[in-house]
Structures are given as C-alpha cells and as structure tokens.
Scaffold this active site. Structure first.
Site, PDB file in Angstrom:
ATOM      1  N   GLU A  92       0.814  -1.227   0.000  1.00  0.00           N
ATOM      2  CA  GLU A  92       0.000   0.000   0.000  1.00  0.00           C
ATOM      3  C   GLU A  92       0.841   1.267   0.000  1.00  0.00           C
ATOM      4  O   GLU A  92       0.681   2.144   0.856  1.00  0.00           O
ATOM      5  CB  GLU A  92      -0.977  -0.036   1.186  1.00  0.00           C
ATOM      6  CG  GLU A  92      -1.875  -1.263   1.121  1.00  0.00           C
ATOM      7  CD  GLU A  92      -2.799  -1.461   2.325  1.00  0.00           C
ATOM      8  OE1 GLU A  92      -2.755  -0.650   3.255  1.00  0.00           O
ATOM      9  OE2 GLU A  92      -3.566  -2.436   2.308  1.00  0.00           O
TER      10      GLU A  92
ATOM     11  N   HIS B 201     -10.281  -6.228  -2.623  1.00  0.00           N
ATOM     12  CA  HIS B 201     -11.376  -6.092  -1.653  1.00  0.00           C
ATOM     13  C   HIS B 201     -12.527  -5.403  -2.384  1.00  0.00           C
ATOM     14  O   HIS B 201     -12.532  -4.179  -2.554  1.00  0.00           O
ATOM     15  CB  HIS B 201     -10.930  -5.248  -0.452  1.00  0.00           C
ATOM     16  CG  HIS B 201      -9.859  -5.903   0.358  1.00  0.00           C
ATOM     17  ND1 HIS B 201     -10.075  -7.039   1.111  1.00  0.00           N
ATOM     18  CD2 HIS B 201      -8.549  -5.598   0.537  1.00  0.00           C
ATOM     19  CE1 HIS B 201      -8.949  -7.396   1.713  1.00  0.00           C
ATOM     20  NE2 HIS B 201      -8.007  -6.540   1.376  1.00  0.00           N
TER      21      HIS B 201
HETATM   22  O1  G3I Z   1      -3.715  -8.192  18.464  1.00  0.00           O
HETATM   23  C1  G3I Z   1      -4.520  -7.168  19.087  1.00  0.00           C
HETATM   24  C2  G3I Z   1      -5.013  -7.650  20.384  1.00  0.00           C
HETATM   25  O2  G3I Z   1      -3.922  -7.849  21.240  1.00  0.00           O
HETATM   26  C3  G3I Z   1      -5.999  -6.611  20.934  1.00  0.00           C
HETATM   27  O3  G3I Z   1      -6.546  -7.095  22.117  1.00  0.00           O
HETATM   28  C4  G3I Z   1      -7.122  -6.345  19.955  1.00  0.00           C
HETATM   29  C5  G3I Z   1      -8.061  -5.264  20.424  1.00  0.00           C
HETATM   30  O4  G3I Z   1      -8.630  -4.568  19.341  1.00  0.00           O
HETATM   31  O5  G3I Z   1      -6.534  -5.909  18.762  1.00  0.00           O
HETATM   32  C6  G3I Z   1      -5.700  -6.866  18.188  1.00  0.00           C
HETATM   33  O6  G3I Z   1      -5.154  -6.385  16.998  1.00  0.00           O
HETATM   34  C7  G3I Z   1      -6.055  -6.285  15.914  1.00  0.00           C
HETATM   35  C8  G3I Z   1      -5.526  -7.192  14.808  1.00  0.00           C
HETATM   36  O7  G3I Z   1      -6.294  -7.016  13.657  1.00  0.00           O
HETATM   37  C9  G3I Z   1      -5.558  -8.656  15.201  1.00  0.00           C
HETATM   38  O8  G3I Z   1      -6.848  -9.073  15.443  1.00  0.00           O
HETATM   39  C10 G3I Z   1      -6.068  -4.850  15.444  1.00  0.00           C
HETATM   40  O9  G3I Z   1      -6.701  -4.056  16.425  1.00  0.00           O
HETATM   41  C11 G3I Z   1      -6.805  -4.739  14.151  1.00  0.00           C
HETATM   42  O10 G3I Z   1      -6.643  -3.422  13.651  1.00  0.00           O
HETATM   43  C12 G3I Z   1      -6.219  -5.702  13.160  1.00  0.00           C
HETATM   44  O11 G3I Z   1      -6.941  -5.587  11.950  1.00  0.00           O
HETATM   45  C13 G3I Z   1      -6.328  -6.137  10.819  1.00  0.00           C
HETATM   46  C14 G3I Z   1      -5.970  -5.017   9.833  1.00  0.00           C
HETATM   47  O12 G3I Z   1      -5.455  -5.566   8.634  1.00  0.00           O
HETATM   48  C15 G3I Z   1      -4.898  -4.085  10.393  1.00  0.00           C
HETATM   49  O13 G3I Z   1      -3.692  -4.779  10.561  1.00  0.00           O
HETATM   50  C16 G3I Z   1      -7.284  -7.107  10.174  1.00  0.00           C
HETATM   51  O14 G3I Z   1      -7.469  -8.218  11.047  1.00  0.00           O
HETATM   52  C17 G3I Z   1      -6.736  -7.595   8.846  1.00  0.00           C
HETATM   53  O15 G3I Z   1      -7.719  -8.347   8.165  1.00  0.00           O
HETATM   54  C18 G3I Z   1      -6.361  -6.397   7.975  1.00  0.00           C
HETATM   55  O16 G3I Z   1      -5.753  -6.875   6.794  1.00  0.00           O
HETATM   56  C19 G3I Z   1      -5.410  -5.867   5.830  1.00  0.00           C
HETATM   57  C20 G3I Z   1      -4.139  -6.320   5.137  1.00  0.00           C
HETATM   58  O17 G3I Z   1      -3.125  -6.558   6.085  1.00  0.00           O
HETATM   59  C21 G3I Z   1      -3.684  -5.280   4.126  1.00  0.00           C
HETATM   60  N1  G3I Z   1      -4.741  -4.957   3.188  1.00  0.00           N
HETATM   61  C22 G3I Z   1      -6.021  -4.604   3.773  1.00  0.00           C
HETATM   62  C23 G3I Z   1      -6.486  -5.678   4.754  1.00  0.00           C
HETATM   63  C24 G3I Z   1      -7.848  -5.362   5.320  1.00  0.00           C
HETATM   64  O18 G3I Z   1      -7.773  -4.184   6.103  1.00  0.00           O
END
Ligand code: G3I
Length: 360
Positions: free
Chosen positions: A172, A249
C-alpha cells in the site's frame, strides 16, 4: 508334527509383529493416499482444482481461529493449498519492542502449513500501518531508519528462508491519485526505500518471489498506472521485483471490467500477478440475489487472474464470515467470504470453485 508345531509357535510369536507392521503400512497408505492418488473428492476441492492448474488457492489465516476452532482448520486444510498470515507477520506483531521478536504465531502458521502441504505467502515487510510505537514515535534519522528496516527484513525473511514462496515486501505505497502515500518510510527515505527493501529481501531469501501489493489497483486507473510505471522502472534498474499483488477487496457487483486487461499489462512486463486478499462485501442482510451476484463475482475475479499468463494464484482474505475484517471496517456490510459463519459453503464457494475449474 514337532516341526509343524515349532513352525506354528514361530508364527504365533511373529504374528503380532507382522500384524503391527501390516497395520502401520495400511495406516501410512491411508494417510498418504489423498496426496498420492487424488480421488474424486480431492479433485473437486478448491485446492484440487488449483493443484491441477499449478496455481495457489490461498486464505488469510488468523492465529486465534487457527488455534481454537477445529472446524476452521479442517476447512482451511481441505480446501486451500496456500496460507497468508492475516496479522502475525506484520511489524507490530513480530517486533513489538526494538530487537525483541515474537515469532510464536508466525511460526505456528508456518509449521501448520508445512504439515498440511500448504505454501506460505509472507505479509508484509514494509507498510505504513501496524508499526509498533517504538518505531512510529522513535524520531529516527534516515540512516537509523534504513538500518532498522534492513535488520527487520534480514531477520524476518532470513528466519523463514525456504519456507515462504512469496513475500509482500511493500504494501500500500500509493495514494488513490497515484502519488506516493506519505508514511514513515516515504517521508524519511523517499521512494528509494522500495528498491532497497526488495534488494534486502532478495539477499535474505533468493528463492522467494518478491511482491509489491496494493488495493484499488485492480482496475486501469491513476493508482494502477503509477504502480505500473514504478514496476517498469524497478525492472529496468534490475531491482528484484517478481510480482504484483492485487488485493481485490470488492463490493458485490463491482468487479472492475478492466481487471483482466490491467493484470495482463503487468504480466506482460514479465511479472507474476496474484490476487492476494479477495473478498466481496454485501450490504447486510444479504439477499439471495446478492449472494448469487457474489458467486458470479468470485468466479469473474478468479478468472481475471487465471486468464492472464503468470497468474500465480488467488488468496481470499479469510475462510468464513465468522472472522472477516469487513463488518468491523465497513459498517452495514458483511458476508464477504465463501463460507458462512457456521462453515456452510455459500454460492460464493461455487463461484470460486468454478473459476478454478477449467471445465466448469
Ligand atoms: O492483536 C490485538 C489484540 O492484542 C488486541 O486485544 C485487539 C483489540 O482490538 O486488537 C488486536 O489487533 C487487531 C488485529 O487485527 C488482530 O486481530 C487490530 O486491532 C486490528 O486493527 C487488526 O486488523 C487487521 C488489519 O489488517 C490491520 O492490521 C485485520 O485483522 C486484517 O484483516 C487487515 O488486513 C489488511 C491487510 O493486512 C492489508 N490490506 C487490507 C487488509 C484489510 O484491512
């Protein structure tokens, strides 16, 4: 007679051993049979079709469901021949404090994949998002940041050398208008960070295919034009760039009509192309007409990649609607994946399967 009874006694002694050996052979044959001679049901799984075409059908995998939900793991292992860590290989997950790595979840996925004959896509080394606060707020100079980035790439790619067939090295990097997105990397290091990251990753694992990955680049538009220009320039400079990831997406009914031609122009540069994060969201509640349209869209998106030379495969961003990132980000939308929350195959599964099956 004594002879006969001695023989009988000898047989009696060896019998349990022979039975155990025979049992072990049968068990081994039973366990390995699906891999040696795929039966009809193996051929009709997603991975059966993908294997037949020499491509990957992947899924993004969360560590939570992988370790706690047996139904999730069994669908994953039956249907997919590739996995991507949904979060476990991001910088904040891997290196929460400087130089202290937490490999547990990433290692779990890599060994799970090996045990189930799945390839692993690495995601992702350089991204503006999900940076740990020590890095984001560290006030580092350009030369310090270069060192930090190189160390992170050397360590991470090096650890999984030979176990990850492709890395999303840069994720990105562009704005929608095709300009470079402002980020810690872009702002401090300039666009040259991309070539450096690719070179460092290549040195750490020369066999891994190295990708630039982005979203809203599936259509022919300003963002994909800029990505195309950068890819061409990097190749001309001899930078080890091997592939472009199109996240994909999508919203139901909106697979871009220029997607196949757009992927083809990248493939014509000699690059692999992959659909890396496919999901197709629907306004909730999903109607049966929308679920049918979603099925068509899964088939079209899959064919848009597989119909292009050098398409390495398609990855869906999750297995089941139970764990999709979509409802948490796009309020009012959901049902974006091929399986329902209770692991029933949706029409989308059939669309994906038909997109992979050359005879459908
Ligand atoms: O791991 C922490 C946990 O310790 C905490 O308790 C919890 C509370 O909210 O958060 C957890 O982290 C979350 C993580 O996912 C794991 O579940 C983050 O808040 C959350 O923001 C994160 O979201 C991910 C997002 O990327 C940001 O990294 C999504 O699962 C994931 O599907 C999404 O994937 C992205 C690709 O990497 C890049 N392209 C877009 C795609 C969709 O957004």
């Amino acid at each position: 007679m004594p002879h006969a009874s001695a023989t009988h006694r000898r047989h009696s002694l060896f019998r349990p051993l022979l039975l155990a050996v025979a049992g072990a052979l049968v068990a081994t044959a039973t366990l390995t049979l699906p891999h040696l001679t795929p039966d009809a049901s193996a051929a009709t799984t997603l991975r059966g079709y993908a294997d037949g075409r020499g491509v990957k059908i992947g899924a993004a995998v969360g560590d939570g469901p992988l370790t706690s939900d047996g139904s999730y793991a069994s669908v994953l292992d039956r249907e997919f021949n590739s996995v991507t860590a949904e979060n476990a290989m991001k910088w904040d997950a891997l290196e929460p404090s400087r130089g202290n790595y937490n490999w547990a979840a990433a290692d779990r996925l890599v060994s799970h994949a090996a045990a189930h004959h799945q390839g692993v896509r690495g995601h992702t080394l350089v991204w503006y998002s999900q940076l740990p606060s020590w890095l984001k707020n560290g006030g580092f100079s350009a030369s310090q940041l270069n060192t930090i980035l190189k160390n992170h790439i050397d360590t991470t790619v090096g650890r999984y050398k030979g176990k990850i067939y492709a890395w999303d090295v840069v994720n990105e990097a562009f704005n929608e208008d095709g300009s470079m997105r402002g980020s810690l990397w872009q702002d401090k290091l300039g666009t040259g960070y991309i070539a450096n990251a690719l070179r460092w990753a290549h040195a750490a694992d020369p066999a891994a295919k190295l990708y630039i990955n982005d979203y809203n680049t599936e259509a022919d538009n300003a963002k994909s034009d800029a990505l195309y220009a950068l890819a061409k320039q990097l190749l001309a400079q001899g930078v080890p760039l091997h592939g472009i990831g199109f996240q994909s997406h999508f919203t139901v009914g909106q697979v871009p009509s220029s997607m196949k031609a757009n992927l083809k122009r990248f493939s014509d540069l000699g690059l692999e192309v992959s659909v890396t994060e496919l999901d197709i969201r629907i306004p909730m509640p999903a109607s049966s007409a929308e679920l049918a349209q979603q099925s068509t869209d899964y088939k079209t998106a899959t064919e848009n990649c597989l119909g292009v030379p050098r398409c390495a495969g398609v990855t869906v961003w999750g297995v089941s609607d139970r764990y999709s990132w979509v409802p948490g980000t796009f309020s009012g939308y959901g049902a974006a994946l091929p399986y329902t929350e209770s692991y029933a195959a949706k029409p989308a599964y059939t669309g994906l399967s038909n997109g992979l099956n050359p005879n459908a």
